[in-house]
Design a protein around this motif. Structure first.
Motif, PDB file in Angstrom:
ATOM      1  N   TYR A 245      -8.484  -2.119  -5.820  1.00  0.00           N
ATOM      2  CA  TYR A 245      -8.842  -2.966  -4.586  1.00  0.00           C
ATOM      3  C   TYR A 245      -9.467  -4.226  -4.580  1.00  0.00           C
ATOM      4  O   TYR A 245      -8.798  -5.074  -3.878  1.00  0.00           O
ATOM      5  CB  TYR A 245      -9.774  -1.926  -3.712  1.00  0.00           C
ATOM      6  CG  TYR A 245      -9.965  -2.299  -2.479  1.00  0.00           C
ATOM      7  CD1 TYR A 245      -9.254  -2.332  -1.470  1.00  0.00           C
ATOM      8  CD2 TYR A 245     -11.274  -3.049  -2.183  1.00  0.00           C
ATOM      9  CE1 TYR A 245      -9.663  -2.936  -0.201  1.00  0.00           C
ATOM     10  CE2 TYR A 245     -11.737  -3.582  -0.892  1.00  0.00           C
ATOM     11  CZ  TYR A 245     -10.783  -3.346   0.046  1.00  0.00           C
ATOM     12  OH  TYR A 245     -11.191  -4.100   1.073  1.00  0.00           O
TER      13      TYR A 245
ATOM     14  N   TRP B 181       0.469  -1.572 -10.735  1.00  0.00           N
ATOM     15  CA  TRP B 181      -0.852  -1.081  -9.971  1.00  0.00           C
ATOM     16  C   TRP B 181      -1.968  -1.765 -10.231  1.00  0.00           C
ATOM     17  O   TRP B 181      -2.422  -2.259 -11.284  1.00  0.00           O
ATOM     18  CB  TRP B 181      -0.760   0.290 -10.655  1.00  0.00           C
ATOM     19  CG  TRP B 181       0.340   1.421 -10.535  1.00  0.00           C
ATOM     20  CD1 TRP B 181       1.124   1.729 -11.204  1.00  0.00           C
ATOM     21  CD2 TRP B 181       0.884   1.845  -9.079  1.00  0.00           C
ATOM     22  NE1 TRP B 181       2.230   2.466 -10.812  1.00  0.00           N
ATOM     23  CE2 TRP B 181       2.152   2.716  -9.466  1.00  0.00           C
ATOM     24  CE3 TRP B 181       0.575   1.663  -7.874  1.00  0.00           C
ATOM     25  CZ2 TRP B 181       3.011   2.859  -8.567  1.00  0.00           C
ATOM     26  CZ3 TRP B 181       1.307   2.358  -7.000  1.00  0.00           C
ATOM     27  CH2 TRP B 181       2.706   3.046  -7.218  1.00  0.00           C
TER      28      TRP B 181
ATOM     29  N   LEU C 298       0.827  -1.097  -0.014  1.00  0.00           N
ATOM     30  CA  LEU C 298       0.016   0.019   0.130  1.00  0.00           C
ATOM     31  C   LEU C 298       0.839   0.981  -0.175  1.00  0.00           C
ATOM     32  O   LEU C 298       1.865   1.146   0.730  1.00  0.00           O
ATOM     33  CB  LEU C 298      -0.934   0.028   1.273  1.00  0.00           C
ATOM     34  CG  LEU C 298      -2.057  -1.021   1.487  1.00  0.00           C
ATOM     35  CD1 LEU C 298      -2.685  -1.157   2.638  1.00  0.00           C
ATOM     36  CD2 LEU C 298      -3.098  -0.414   0.282  1.00  0.00           C
ATOM     37  N   SER C 299       0.299   2.276  -0.511  1.00  0.00           N
ATOM     38  CA  SER C 299       1.177   3.690  -0.713  1.00  0.00           C
ATOM     39  C   SER C 299       0.189   4.552  -0.282  1.00  0.00           C
ATOM     40  O   SER C 299      -0.967   4.301  -0.181  1.00  0.00           O
ATOM     41  CB  SER C 299       1.905   3.769  -1.939  1.00  0.00           C
ATOM     42  OG  SER C 299       0.756   4.049  -2.993  1.00  0.00           O
ATOM     43  N   ASN C 300       0.796   6.000  -0.281  1.00  0.00           N
ATOM     44  CA  ASN C 300       0.092   6.997   0.128  1.00  0.00           C
ATOM     45  C   ASN C 300      -0.707   7.669  -0.889  1.00  0.00           C
ATOM     46  O   ASN C 300      -1.577   8.719  -1.012  1.00  0.00           O
ATOM     47  CB  ASN C 300       0.803   7.904   1.169  1.00  0.00           C
ATOM     48  CG  ASN C 300       1.250   7.347   2.534  1.00  0.00           C
ATOM     49  OD1 ASN C 300       0.571   6.499   2.961  1.00  0.00           O
ATOM     50  ND2 ASN C 300       2.258   7.825   3.084  1.00  0.00           N
ATOM     51  N   SER C 301      -0.250   7.186  -2.138  1.00  0.00           N
ATOM     52  CA  SER C 301      -0.811   7.934  -3.670  1.00  0.00           C
ATOM     53  C   SER C 301      -2.115   7.790  -3.565  1.00  0.00           C
ATOM     54  O   SER C 301      -2.864   6.455  -3.593  1.00  0.00           O
ATOM     55  CB  SER C 301       0.036   7.240  -4.474  1.00  0.00           C
ATOM     56  OG  SER C 301      -0.855   7.567  -5.787  1.00  0.00           O
ATOM     57  N   GLN C 302      -2.799   8.664  -3.916  1.00  0.00           N
ATOM     58  CA  GLN C 302      -4.267   8.645  -4.103  1.00  0.00           C
ATOM     59  C   GLN C 302      -4.741   8.206  -5.532  1.00  0.00           C
ATOM     60  O   GLN C 302      -5.699   7.540  -5.651  1.00  0.00           O
ATOM     61  CB  GLN C 302      -4.854  10.200  -3.787  1.00  0.00           C
ATOM     62  CG  GLN C 302      -4.870  10.563  -2.482  1.00  0.00           C
ATOM     63  CD  GLN C 302      -5.751  11.890  -2.472  1.00  0.00           C
ATOM     64  OE1 GLN C 302      -5.937  12.615  -3.287  1.00  0.00           O
ATOM     65  NE2 GLN C 302      -5.834  12.254  -1.025  1.00  0.00           N
TER      66      GLN C 302
ATOM     67  N   PRO D  27      -3.094   3.531  -5.009  1.00  0.00           N
ATOM     68  CA  PRO D  27      -2.625   3.228  -3.731  1.00  0.00           C
ATOM     69  C   PRO D  27      -2.098   1.601  -3.629  1.00  0.00           C
ATOM     70  O   PRO D  27      -1.523   1.381  -2.640  1.00  0.00           O
ATOM     71  CB  PRO D  27      -3.595   3.348  -2.748  1.00  0.00           C
ATOM     72  CG  PRO D  27      -4.982   3.417  -3.530  1.00  0.00           C
ATOM     73  CD  PRO D  27      -4.521   3.755  -4.825  1.00  0.00           C
ATOM     74  N   TYR D  28      -2.534   0.817  -4.638  1.00  0.00           N
ATOM     75  CA  TYR D  28      -2.493  -0.643  -4.346  1.00  0.00           C
ATOM     76  C   TYR D  28      -1.444  -1.141  -5.386  1.00  0.00           C
ATOM     77  O   TYR D  28      -1.423  -0.689  -6.390  1.00  0.00           O
ATOM     78  CB  TYR D  28      -3.744  -1.535  -4.590  1.00  0.00           C
ATOM     79  CG  TYR D  28      -4.722  -0.875  -3.459  1.00  0.00           C
ATOM     80  CD1 TYR D  28      -4.713  -1.293  -2.193  1.00  0.00           C
ATOM     81  CD2 TYR D  28      -5.686  -0.142  -3.986  1.00  0.00           C
ATOM     82  CE1 TYR D  28      -5.792  -0.772  -1.309  1.00  0.00           C
ATOM     83  CE2 TYR D  28      -6.703   0.332  -3.286  1.00  0.00           C
ATOM     84  CZ  TYR D  28      -6.665   0.054  -1.782  1.00  0.00           C
ATOM     85  OH  TYR D  28      -7.680   0.315  -0.826  1.00  0.00           O
TER      86      TYR D  28
END
Length: 145
Positions: A115, A112, A90-94, A97-98
């Motif tokens: 969900y 990438w 998981l990353s903080n990118s909007q 993120p996955y």
């Protein structure tokens, strides 16, 4: 291939529509100008036509170049990857993120995903993934037995 272009349409439809509208507008203007020049200028008509076609072609080319630089996946074939799932993160990118790390042969690729795909696959699964070739975004994932 249909799923590939359907996914591309889903993520970039406003840009495709605007580029198409601009292209049609510029082509219609070019045709109008050529007709006008053929009627009005008998002696210098061919020179004006060549200059106008060149001018409008450069403008249309600029818009198509901007589209192709922003969405290069429209002009390439999808990439298919088959390998073992090595990691999930998981990353903080909007925007994305996955991500999944898939080992294909000797190299590990970070891809990438959405969900649903992130929750469906587990570490160690053998997967067959279809990916957008430039942004490495998964549009279809299949877990192999």
């Amino acid at each position: 291939m249909l799923n590939y272009y359907r996914y591309l349409w889903k993520i970039s439809w406003p840009e495709v529509i605007m580029t198409s509208i601009i292209s049609v507008f510029l082509l219609v203007r070019l045709i109008e100008k050529v007709r006008h020049d053929l009627k009005q200028y008998k002696k210098w008509g061919r020179l004006f036509i060549i200059l106008r076609v060149g001018f409008w072609s450069v403008i249309l080319g600029a818009y198509l170049l901007m589209f192709s630089l922003d969405n290069p996946d429209w002009f390439e074939h999808p990439k298919e990857i088959q390998g073992e799932l090595q990691g999930k993160s998981l990353s903080n990118s909007q925007d994305n993120p996955y991500s999944l790390q898939v080992q294909e042969g000797t190299q590990t690729l970070s891809l990438w995903v959405d969900y649903r795909t992130y929750k469906t696959v587990n570490l160690g699964d053998q997967v067959k993934i279809k990916v957008l070739p430039n942004c490495l975004e998964v549009y279809q994932c299949e877990v192999l037995p």
